[in-house]
Scaffold this active site. Sequence first.
Site, PDB file in Angstrom:
ATOM      1  N   GLY A 209       8.237 104.866  54.617  1.00  0.00           N
ATOM      2  CA  GLY A 209       7.199 103.880  54.954  1.00  0.00           C
ATOM      3  C   GLY A 209       7.831 102.609  55.463  1.00  0.00           C
ATOM      4  N   ASN A 210       7.061 101.545  55.478  1.00  0.00           N
ATOM      5  CA  ASN A 210       7.630 100.247  55.851  1.00  0.00           C
ATOM      6  C   ASN A 210       6.873  99.146  55.127  1.00  0.00           C
ATOM      7  OD1 ASN A 210       5.370  99.307  57.658  1.00  0.00           O
ATOM      8  ND2 ASN A 210       5.962 101.169  58.745  1.00  0.00           N
ATOM      9  N   TYR A 211       7.305  97.889  55.314  1.00  0.00           N
ATOM     10  CA  TYR A 211       6.785  96.775  54.519  1.00  0.00           C
ATOM     11  C   TYR A 211       5.463  96.193  55.029  1.00  0.00           C
ATOM     12  CZ  TYR A 211      11.374  96.508  52.270  1.00  0.00           C
ATOM     13  OH  TYR A 211      12.510  96.787  51.556  1.00  0.00           O
ATOM     14  N   ALA A 277       2.017  99.196  61.993  1.00  0.00           N
ATOM     15  CA  ALA A 277       3.458  99.436  62.067  1.00  0.00           C
ATOM     16  C   ALA A 277       3.645 100.940  61.877  1.00  0.00           C
ATOM     17  CB  ALA A 277       4.172  98.654  60.989  1.00  0.00           C
TER      18      ALA A 277
END
Length: 403
Positions: A209-211, A277
């Site tokens: 995943g990402n932030y 994102a």
Amino acid sequence: MTFKDKHIVLGITGSIAAYKAASLARLFVKEGAEVQIIMTPAGKEFITPVTLSALTGKPVVSEFFGANDGTWHSHVDLGLWADFMIIAPATASTLGKMANGIADNMLVTTYMSMKAPVFIAPAMDLDMFAHPSTTRNISLLQSYGNHIIEPASGELASHLIGKGRMEEPEKIAEYIREFFENQETLSKKKVLVTAGPTYEKIDPVRFIGNYSSGKMGFSLAEECAARGAEVILISGPVSLRTIHPNIRRIDVESAEQMYEAAIYEFPDTDAAILCAAVADYRPVTQSDQKIKRSDDKDLTIELTPNKDIAAALGRIKKENQMLIGFALETNDEEQNALKKIQKKNLDYIVLNSLNDAGAGFRYDTNKIAIIDKNGNRKDFELKDKKVVARDIIDETLGKRDKL
Ligand code: CTP
């Protein structure tokens, strides 16, 4: 837009600028508005209720109870009655009370019961305006969706020169007028927004995943809906709520699911804002069972590229549709952003730089530049994401009938 027949609550607090509130009240009344003034006790030290009630034709409200007959002044009723509330001038102390729910006077209780848009025109000395507590309170108020009408710079009551002078009544009126005009700019329009991260599954308990928090995309969805648009919000996993009833939310997890939903919804829209994102890669295989740990063997996860949603929508985009992308860059920002405009057939790209403090993932604030397909660039200050959303819509789909 005129103020004719508008119900306006005008809050006045204890500042030298209170005298300007009389001109503001007069301006509203002259256009045919009904104005109910609420003063804080300190406000009455600067301008008399008699002057103001003569201008509006209504008794000024200041206490919770009428002094003579003990009747209760209902802040709840005023909150329902108003088409908008404007607090001008708003002192540092009132900003602090409003930001923190200190409802010890009629003005703050009315503010907290207000169902309509709230505008705030601060007025104070330059050092008070520059104080971190004021900055924080203003930012909190903006995050509640209130509209700050920035003070002007000039000579202040203290004879010091700087920022803190309440904006002139005509300019305040103009700001409010523009807000209500903008509100209808996207009516009958349909806007698709993608937001948040995507999760690419590795096994039943792990993902890549990402932030991304989703805050920027959610603010954009709320802003479009507030301006009258029907919004489809395709969101990756986030812990945010949608508020406006005109937002239809589709929750997805992976880039593939986001792609499917976006391709399906896009043809029927006027514009898409691609704020998500999206993970560029996903694991080639997803294990049905939890991958077990091994002490003597490395684990390699082979990745395969995900589809580029923006580029896919860019390929099917029709003449009358607009596509807005985002770019989060760490180096050669503008050059990379311009390449993305070309590659994905975007009309605009919103550039966030990871080099700006307080901007990008995980922050409530963002600092952006907007670049159009001809390479024209406009830079903005660091602002709360809700305010950034307004700037983005103004510049792209905004008030000048771009759609
Ligand atoms: N985007 C998308 N689908 C993807 C990847 C990105 O729709 N699979 C969109 C993003 O929502 C954003 C824009 O494309 O609006 C640019 O995203 P970004 O991650 O900056 O660009 P990439 O094309 O992924 O390029 P790179 O990661 O190499 O910078």
